[in-house]
Design a protein around this motif. Structure first.
Motif, short mmCIF file in Angstrom:
data_model
loop_
_atom_site.label_atom_id
_atom_site.label_comp_id
_atom_site.label_asym_id
_atom_site.label_seq_id
_atom_site.Cartn_x
_atom_site.Cartn_y
_atom_site.Cartn_z
N ILE A 47 25.00 6.84 32.35
CA ILE A 47 25.00 5.81 33.08
C ILE A 47 24.09 4.66 32.89
O ILE A 47 23.03 4.57 32.70
N LYS A 48 24.71 3.74 32.54
CA LYS A 48 23.72 2.76 31.80
C LYS A 48 23.06 1.86 33.55
O LYS A 48 22.10 0.77 33.18
N GLY A 49 23.93 1.99 33.82
CA GLY A 49 23.19 0.82 36.01
C GLY A 49 24.23 1.21 36.81
O GLY A 49 24.74 1.42 36.80
N ILE A 74 15.84 -4.14 44.31
CA ILE A 74 16.80 -4.29 42.52
C ILE A 74 15.17 -4.20 42.08
O ILE A 74 15.53 -2.64 41.09
N ASP A 75 14.44 -4.04 41.98
CA ASP A 75 12.38 -4.29 41.15
C ASP A 75 12.41 -2.26 41.54
O ASP A 75 12.12 -1.76 40.31
N TRP A 76 12.46 -2.01 42.58
CA TRP A 76 12.50 -0.44 43.08
C TRP A 76 13.26 0.08 41.76
O TRP A 76 13.00 1.96 41.08
N ILE A 77 14.89 -0.08 42.04
CA ILE A 77 15.70 1.00 41.32
C ILE A 77 15.72 0.56 40.25
O ILE A 77 15.20 1.92 39.56
N GLN A 130 12.76 -0.09 38.33
CA GLN A 130 11.40 1.16 37.64
C GLN A 130 11.51 2.16 37.95
O GLN A 130 11.83 3.27 37.27
N LYS A 131 11.81 2.39 38.54
CA LYS A 131 12.60 4.38 39.09
C LYS A 131 13.73 4.86 38.44
O LYS A 131 13.60 5.98 38.45
N THR A 132 14.67 4.30 38.13
CA THR A 132 15.26 4.87 37.12
C THR A 132 15.12 4.69 35.75
O THR A 132 15.97 5.59 35.14
N GLY A 133 14.75 2.92 35.56
CA GLY A 133 14.52 3.00 34.39
C GLY A 133 16.10 1.70 33.61
O GLY A 133 16.71 2.36 32.20
N LYS A 134 16.30 2.48 34.60
CA LYS A 134 18.60 1.41 34.43
C LYS A 134 18.72 -0.17 35.11
O LYS A 134 17.58 -0.23 35.93
#
Length: 504
Positions: free
Chosen positions: A193-195, A212-215, A217-221
């Motif tokens: 999963i790339k994004g 968007i920023d949280w997702i 930062q949390k996932t690195g994707k």
């Protein structure tokens, strides 16, 4: 040596999160950029199906996506189609032909073979196109089903396809959808999963930037975009989830001119009636709970994957009485495919094609009798109704014989072979009609004739919004909508960096 097409996979955090819509949008965007693009879904579970030019059956969603890619639909785009006939059983359509009636258990026993067939279909597509946009099914993180899953991450891994995960913010919990999906996957699957794409946003998208920023930062994707709700165009739905829990509706109270479609438990091909949704001044109402029908201009019985079971439901629920009274009082009734069969006197199932062998008494509004039997009819059908020509398709088991009335339409050709045949039935009063032809309303002239028949001469379909022309315009609108809100250049980079196989 020729390169095989690169692939990109659109998977989801759940069912009905928008995978089909995103796939359709990418198909139109990519073909507009000059790519030869095709859709692919290894396995589709839906009673909405259609027919290809060579008379084979596939899911409507992939037909829509092929139309968006401006190519003819081919069964390699949907090699496995499951058409549910009960809560635990389905008809399995393999490479366009009815293959077996399977319970959940017996189907899983065939999964390795079906996966191999799906991979072979994908390989054939990759030999012909530049890009394949692959669609997943349901959630890609159903841990209890993953060992037998042939359509999501396993298929993407076979194609070396980067995965974009679609989540639906409208149903709530979008952060948990995304992070929870990743948590259910092992490290290798997470890497696929790339994004993400966030679908069905309402309101000011700028206010979601913190999300968007949280997702990210949390996932690195990466988040490849946030798609807002749209109401200015319509894309055909993949399955009946969009009309679940259809409410009661009273046209007189709403001041509307309305046509009712009975939402059967095993409804199929309800998109037959999408063209009616775009007629100015006409409201199309799907009804589930029995109610008085006298205020409607017409009542439609749609297709069904389990005709006898749905007939029993009509009788037990009280719908049969409402439909009969409506017709006896001069109301116009149309039955399509399974609905046509139900309007007759009897439906016989001697071989138990839909369940237990036996006969089921019909509604009795048309003098026809049906016997369900193989082989399955799957044809593209050109027809003429009262001088108005149309093109639809037939998908049905069994044959219907007239014991009175008159045939409804002249069949001009099936699967591009000319013929002189008749289809359907009209009762003696002319207010009850039935046909096997799906896509009946795709032709504006046929729709106009039906509107005149039911007393709505003043209503006119808008030709640019009707049938194939209307669908094509909607794909352009979808592509424009998606391109405004997705990072298409980043998605193209994702495709370009994918390692492509080679064909000997």
């Amino acid at each position: 040596m020729a390169n095989k097409a690169v692939c990109i996979a659109v998977l989801g955090t759940g069912s009905d999160v928008g995978k089909s819509i995103v796939t359709s949008a990418l198909c139109r965007i990519l073909v507009n950029k000059g790519y030869r693009v095709a859709p692919f879904k290894a396995q589709n579970m839906s009673n909405n199906s259609g027919v290809t030019a060579d008379g084979l059956e596939m899911g409507r969603a992939q037909i829509v996506q092929a139309e968006a890619a401006r190519i003819a639909p081919h069964v390699d785009m949907n090699p496995v189609l499951l058409k549910p006939t009960s809560d635990v059983g389905s008809q399995v359509v393999l490479n366009g032909k009815a293959w077996m009636e399977a319970s959940s258990v017996s189907y899983y026993e065939k999964k390795d073979y079906l996966f191999a067939e799906s991979c072979a279909a994908l390989d054939r597509l990759r030999d012909q196109y530049d890009v394949i946009v692959m669609e997943g099914a349901g959630s890609c993180a159903e841990v209890n089903l993953m060992a037998n899953d042939i359509v999501n991450l396993r298929c993407a891994a076979y194609a070396d396809a980067p995965v974009i995960l679609v989540a639906d913010i409208d149903r709530g919990g979008v952060f948990a959808q995304i992070v929870g999906t990743l948590a259910c996957l092992d490290a290798a699957q997470q890497e696929q999963i790339k994004g993400f794409m966030v679908n069905r946003f309402r309101g000011d998208i700028k206010l979601f930037q913190d999300g968007i920023d949280w997702i990210e930062q949390k996932t690195g994707k990466r988040v490849y975009g946030v798609l807002p709700w749209y109401k200015h165009f319509h894309i055909e739905a993949e399955d009946a989830v969009v009309i679940e829990n259809a409410p009661s509706y009273v046209p007189a109270a709403a001041g509307d001119t309305a046509v009712a479609v009975i939402k059967l438990p095993h409804i199929s091909n309800f998109n037959d009636f999408d063209p009616l949704m775009h007629i100015p001044g006409l409201h199309l109402a799907y009804l589930q709970q029995p109610q008085d029908l006298s205020a409607f201009k017409a009542v439609i019985l749609p297709g069904s994957k389990s005709t006898c079971s749905d007939l029993d439901w009509l009788r037990a629920s009280g719908w049969l009485d409402h439909i009969t009274v409506f017709a006896e009082n001069g109301g116009h009734v149309l039955g399509v495919c399974g609905g046509y069969q139900m309007l007759g006197t009897w439906v016989h199932d001697p071989d138990g094609i839909e369940g237990r062998p036996g006969s089921t008494e019909g509604i009795g509004l048309l003098p026809v009798e049906t016997t369900l039997k193989a082989p399955k009819t799957t044809t593209l059908t050109d027809f003429s109704w009262a001088g108005q020509q149309g093109c639809g398709y037939e998908i049905h088991m069994g044959q219907t014989h007239l014991a009175g009335g008159q045939p409804l339409v002249d069949v001009l050709s099936r699967n591009q072979e000319q013929c002189q045949d008749r289809d359907g039935c009209v009762n003696d009063n002319g207010n009850v009609i039935g046909t096997y032809v799906h896509g009946f309303f795709d032709s504006p002239s046929v729709t106009r004739h039906w509107l005149r028949l039911i007393g709505l001469d003043g209503l006119q379909p808008e030709e640019q919004l009707h049938g194939p022309a209307g669908r094509d315009k909607a794909y352009d609108q979808l592509a424009e909508h998606a391109a405004q809100h997705l990072d298409i250049e980043a998605i193209l980079e994702l495709i370009d960096t994918t390692t492509s196989g080679e064909q000997a």
